[in-house]
Design a protein around this motif. Structure first.
Motif, PDB file in Angstrom:
ATOM      1  N   ASN A  47      -0.279  11.188  -8.433  1.00  8.72           N
ATOM      2  CA  ASN A  47       0.382   9.908  -8.718  1.00  8.72           C
ATOM      3  C   ASN A  47       1.904  10.011  -8.867  1.00  8.72           C
ATOM      4  O   ASN A  47       2.499   9.395  -9.745  1.00  8.72           O
ATOM      5  N   LEU A  48       2.510  10.816  -8.014  1.00 12.69           N
ATOM      6  CA  LEU A  48       3.968  10.935  -7.992  1.00 12.69           C
ATOM      7  C   LEU A  48       4.416  10.881  -6.542  1.00 12.69           C
ATOM      8  O   LEU A  48       3.648  11.227  -5.643  1.00 12.69           O
ATOM      9  N   TYR A  49       5.678  10.485  -6.326  1.00 11.74           N
ATOM     10  CA  TYR A  49       6.284  10.577  -4.993  1.00 11.74           C
ATOM     11  C   TYR A  49       7.078  11.884  -4.923  1.00 11.74           C
ATOM     12  O   TYR A  49       8.005  12.104  -5.711  1.00 11.74           O
ATOM     13  N   VAL A  50       6.699  12.748  -3.996  1.00 13.40           N
ATOM     14  CA  VAL A  50       7.381  14.029  -3.836  1.00 13.40           C
ATOM     15  C   VAL A  50       7.479  14.328  -2.338  1.00 13.40           C
ATOM     16  O   VAL A  50       6.619  13.911  -1.551  1.00 13.40           O
ATOM     17  N   PRO A  55       0.837  -1.202   0.000  1.00 14.03           N
ATOM     18  CA  PRO A  55       0.000   0.000   0.000  1.00 14.03           C
ATOM     19  C   PRO A  55       0.878   1.261   0.000  1.00 14.03           C
ATOM     20  O   PRO A  55       1.944   1.269   0.612  1.00 14.03           O
ATOM     21  N   HIS A  56       0.407   2.302  -0.685  1.00  8.74           N
ATOM     22  CA  HIS A  56       1.224   3.517  -0.802  1.00  8.74           C
ATOM     23  C   HIS A  56       1.611   4.099   0.554  1.00  8.74           C
ATOM     24  O   HIS A  56       2.699   4.649   0.715  1.00  8.74           O
ATOM     25  N   GLY A  92      -3.107  14.441  -5.665  1.00 15.17           N
ATOM     26  CA  GLY A  92      -3.766  15.731  -5.849  1.00 15.17           C
ATOM     27  C   GLY A  92      -3.259  16.816  -4.910  1.00 15.17           C
ATOM     28  O   GLY A  92      -3.366  18.008  -5.217  1.00 15.17           O
ATOM     29  N   GLN A  93      -2.678  16.415  -3.767  1.00 15.93           N
ATOM     30  CA  GLN A  93      -2.161  17.427  -2.837  1.00 15.93           C
ATOM     31  C   GLN A  93      -1.057  18.221  -3.542  1.00 15.93           C
ATOM     32  O   GLN A  93      -0.295  17.665  -4.323  1.00 15.93           O
ATOM     33  N   TYR A  94      -0.969  19.461  -3.243  1.00 13.37           N
ATOM     34  CA  TYR A  94       0.016  20.371  -3.859  1.00 13.37           C
ATOM     35  C   TYR A  94      -0.095  20.350  -5.394  1.00 13.37           C
ATOM     36  O   TYR A  94       0.870  20.620  -6.114  1.00 13.37           O
TER      37      TYR A  94
END
Ligand code: TXD
Length: 319
Positions: free
Chosen positions: A268-271, A137-138, A262-264
């Motif tokens: 669907n990316l790791y930041v 899970p993410h 969707g945050q910031y």
């Protein structure tokens, strides 16, 4: 209560330091895994011989067999190779992507309930790939960079303001490396934001800008001095703080590379953003209002991460 189990994938400079810290802090039994035969076993033996002096009761085992990570509560991944002369960024990406595939499969087969902290570079792409390959899970797969980057920023700020490091909090967003975004409005000395301290004449904008640049190049500064490797004490300490937050359900607010939905404005990316880490893994993603400049810098950072993912997908069609 049974002891916790900490598995470290990669027994190099950071892996060995992680094992030492985990044992000294008695976080749990430690398993040190590497593909090189002898190194994890040798480091584990050396570490077990610290126990009589330090008085820790946890076990430290070295292995080349993924079966030994079975049931791990926390897994910290440093496996991979560093860039060598003549090697392009894509060469490095290709090699470490293969390593993430092997590690992801090893974790999925043996310790699918673990909280996984990835450290391997290029961090934001590798943590994304590791999550994809492991299928965990993410919220249970995160990347460590922000704790280190903000720790470097805090150390420089404490030196500049001549105050205790205990009273400095600093805030860093974005990807790891040149594009990271230190946010001075949220960086404080005992709650007083850095811009206010500049107004009070305690520093100048030029000096703070120089500190920001030094923070962005913090890893490179150490590589240039060491010549044969990169930083490992502070990276290991930073990952251990994240592991402790999970194991102790501490609900600490720490910057980490996490999966955004969707945050910031990122999907669907790791930041790297501030998150709450507790027994559920990433329990909350903390969104803050950003100045136009910080937003612009974050966009640059996000674009750099996106470019890496395009390269990963071109190398491995299954992604
Ligand atoms: O903030 C951050 N995220 C970072 C990242 C800060 C500092 C360093 N950062 C990166 O961490 C660095 O660029 C590397 O990608 C990793 C690990 O750094 P470390 O200094 O520990 O590298 P070493 O000493 O080369 O160790 C890597 C080990 C080494 O023992 C290899 O034999 C092993 O990884 N290795 C593997 N282990 C398991 N499985 C596979 N496939 C494998 N391949 C290599």
């Amino acid at each position: 209560m049974a002891r916790k189990k900490i598995a470290l994938i990669g027994a190099g400079n950071i892996g060995g330091t992680l094992a030492h810290l985990a044992a000294l802090k008695s976080l749990g039994d430690v398993v040190l895994f590497d593909v090189v035969e002898g190194v994890p076993q040798g480091k584990a033996l050396d570490l077990r011989q610290c126990a009589p002096v330090e008085g820790f009761d946890v076990d430290v085992k070295g292995t080349n067999d993924y079966a030994d990570i079975a049931g791990a509560d926390v897994i910290i991944v440093t496996a991979g190779v560093a860039r060598k002369p003549g090697m392009s960024r894509d060469d490095l990406l290709g090699i470490n992507l293969k390593v993430m595939k092997a590690v992801g499969e090893g974790i999925a087969a043996n310790a699918p309930d673990a909280f996984v902290i990835c450290i391997t570079n290029p961090l934001d792409a590798m943590v994304w790939a590791l999550r994809e390959f492991s299928g965990l899970p993410h919220q249970k797969v995160v990347g460590m960079a922000g704790v280190l980057d903000s720790s470097r920023f805090s150390a420089f700020l404490a030196e500049e303001f001549q105050v205790s490091i205990k009273d400095v909090t600093s805030f860093v967003l974005g990807g790891h490396g040149d594009t990271m975004v230190p946010v001075i409005e949220y960086s404080t000395v005992s709650g007083i934001p850095v811009p206010d301290l500049i107004k009070q004449g305690r520093s100048t904008q030029e000096k703070i800008d120089a500190i920001i640049q030094r923070t962005r190049g913090g890893g490179g500064e150490i590589v240039a001095l060491l010549k044969t490797g990169s930083a490992y004490y502070a990276p290991a300490t930073s990952a251990i703080a994240m592991a402790q937050a999970y194991l102790g359900d501490e609900k600490r607010v720490l910057p980490a590379a996490v999966h955004l939905t969707g945050q910031y404005g990122v999907d669907n990316l790791y930041v790297g953003v501030p998150v709450v880490i507790g027994a559920g893994g990433v329990e909350q993603i903390v969104e803050i209002a950003l100045s136009d400049e910080a937003k612009k810098n974050l966009d640059v950072s996000v674009d750099a991460v996106k470019e890496l993912l395009v390269a990963c997908k071109a190398i491995d069609g299954s992604l």
